[in-house]
Write an enzyme that holds these catalytic residues in place. Structure first.
Site: not given
Length: 420
Positions: A166, A306, A317, A338, A343, A406
């Site tokens: 991502c 994010h 975060e 998002k 996403h 990831f």
């Protein structure tokens, strides 16, 4: 060696909330959700039956029908966003030195739908042996979007793909930024694309328990920083920025949206899918970006986080932001777009960078939608301004955009108002 300055001179976007940058930005500012029941395949037997799909797009308005058939959907979306951005930047391609214009485009997965279709319909189940489409490999491979864009425009400069889950398209922006400021190119078509809303994509993320299963209320399913969040919403799309060396842009009278000030990268080195619970990598990547930009924490007014709406990720975060920004964390605007786009995986960074650029240009922070006053997580400090539910007007001198992937891949970019 004096580093060259880099500016943003063109934008392109195909997203679940708009098929142009203008439409996307307008819907982000107005808090429009792109989530709806899945139409791209029959998801009736899946745990998650909704996603944030691109809607109402006629690919053949941009790409010849015959050529489009040779492209996976992710490449089609990448190409359309690049065409928009190149047109928007206003460069005279007949006069430009195409040897010094490159393409760096990110993707997290690549042609997963092409792979699924080939195996299902053409390949391994044929009684008389495998029969694959000759375009199977060129459609599927992750690098092909960058290649197709360069072929379309004849750009002979640096050309490759970044893949870091991502964080892929944020890494693409960072690489493009560094190539230009080191004098290796005059301009780079930089961004990312993804199109993984298919049985393999949704089924795979379902198996990991990564996706929301709020099938009865898709539009309110993406709810970053709310206690009832239960996973991210799969999205698809593409975003593209034209990054250009400042003097090159000025010489041709280009419009300038913002200046790219810095980029950072780091690794969590913690887990294959989960972010570090204390935000170690997220803290480090923001510190690295600030150092690269020669900026202090208090120089930032907005963070496009994010913020995927996952139980662990949102908390880590927030912790990282508090560690990096200290008391200034309470003077920032923070938002997760998002909550509206879902996403976009490998495309997320580019689309969110575009939103950050337009926040700087327009002095408006898009909201984090779907938060309810009685839906608070005791582990989150709500004295911070998450820009819940409604856009806020404020001076945005500089914006920072985070993406985490990831594998523990973290990337961060900073944009600021352009000044002579």
């Amino acid at each position: 060696m004096e580093l060259k300055r880099v500016v943003v001179t063109g934008l392109g976007a195909v997203t679940p909330v708009g098929n142009t940058p203008e439409e996307t930005w307008n819907n982000l500012v107005n808090g429009v959700s792109g989530a709806a029941p899945i139409t791209l395949f029959d998801a009736s037997k899946f745990k998650t039956q909704f996603a944030c799909e691109v809607k109402g797009l006629n690919v053949n308005d941009f790409i010849d029908r015959k050529e489009a058939r040779k492209m996976d959907r992710y490449t089609q979306l990448a190409m359309i966003s690049a065409i928009q951005a190149v047109n928007d930047c206003g460069m005279d391609l007949e006069q430009a030195n195409k040897n010094r214009i490159g393409v760096v485009f990110g993707v997290g997965i690549g042609g997963i739908k092409t792979f699924e279709d080939e195996v299902k319909y053409y390949g391994l189940h044929e009684a008389d042996g495998p029969k694959f489409n000759p375009f199977f490999i060129p459609k599927m491979i992750a690098d092909i979007a960058a290649g197709q864009i360069s072929i379309r425009f004849g750009f002979h400069g640096p050309n490759y793909t970044t893949t870091s889950a991502c964080a892929s398209s944020t890494n693409a922006l960072a690489d493009a930024f560094n190539l230009i400021r080191l004098g290796k190119a005059d301009a780079i078509v930089a961004g990312g694309a993804e199109a993984a809303i298919c049985a393999c994509g949704v089924g795979g993320f379902n198996a990991m328990h990564a996706l929301s299963t709020r099938n009865d209320d898709p539009q309110h399913a993406s709810r970053p920083f709310s206690a009832s969040r239960d996973g991210f919403i799969m999205g698809e799309g593409a975003g593209c920025l034209i990054l250009e060396e400042l003097e090159h842009a000025k010489a041709r009278g280009a419009k300038i949206y913002a200046e790219m000030a810095g980029a950072g990268m780091s690794a969590d080195a913690h887990h294959i899918t989960a972010s570090h619970p204390e935000g170690l990598g997220a803290r480090l990547v923001m510190e690295n970006a600030l150092e690269d930009a020669e900026m202090k924490p208090e120089d930032i007014d907005y963070i496009n986080v994010h913020g995927t709406s996952t139980p662990v990720g949102d908390i880590s975060e927030v912790k990282a932001i508090q560690q990096v920004f200290g008391e200034h964390a309470y003077k920032l605007n923070i938002s997760s777009t998002k909550s509206m786009t879902g996403h976009l995986l490998g495309a997320a960074g580019a689309v969110e960078a575009m939103a950050s650029v337009l926040a700087v240009k327009n002095d408006i922070v898009p909201p984090t939608i779907n938060h309810e006053e009685d839906d608070k997580d005791e582990k989150i400090d709500y004295n911070m301004n998450f820009t819940f539910n409604k856009a806020q007007k404020r001076e945005v001198r500089a914006a920072l955009s985070n993406t985490f992937g990831f594998g523990g891949h973290n990337a961060c970019v900073i944009f600021k108002k352009y000044a002579e």
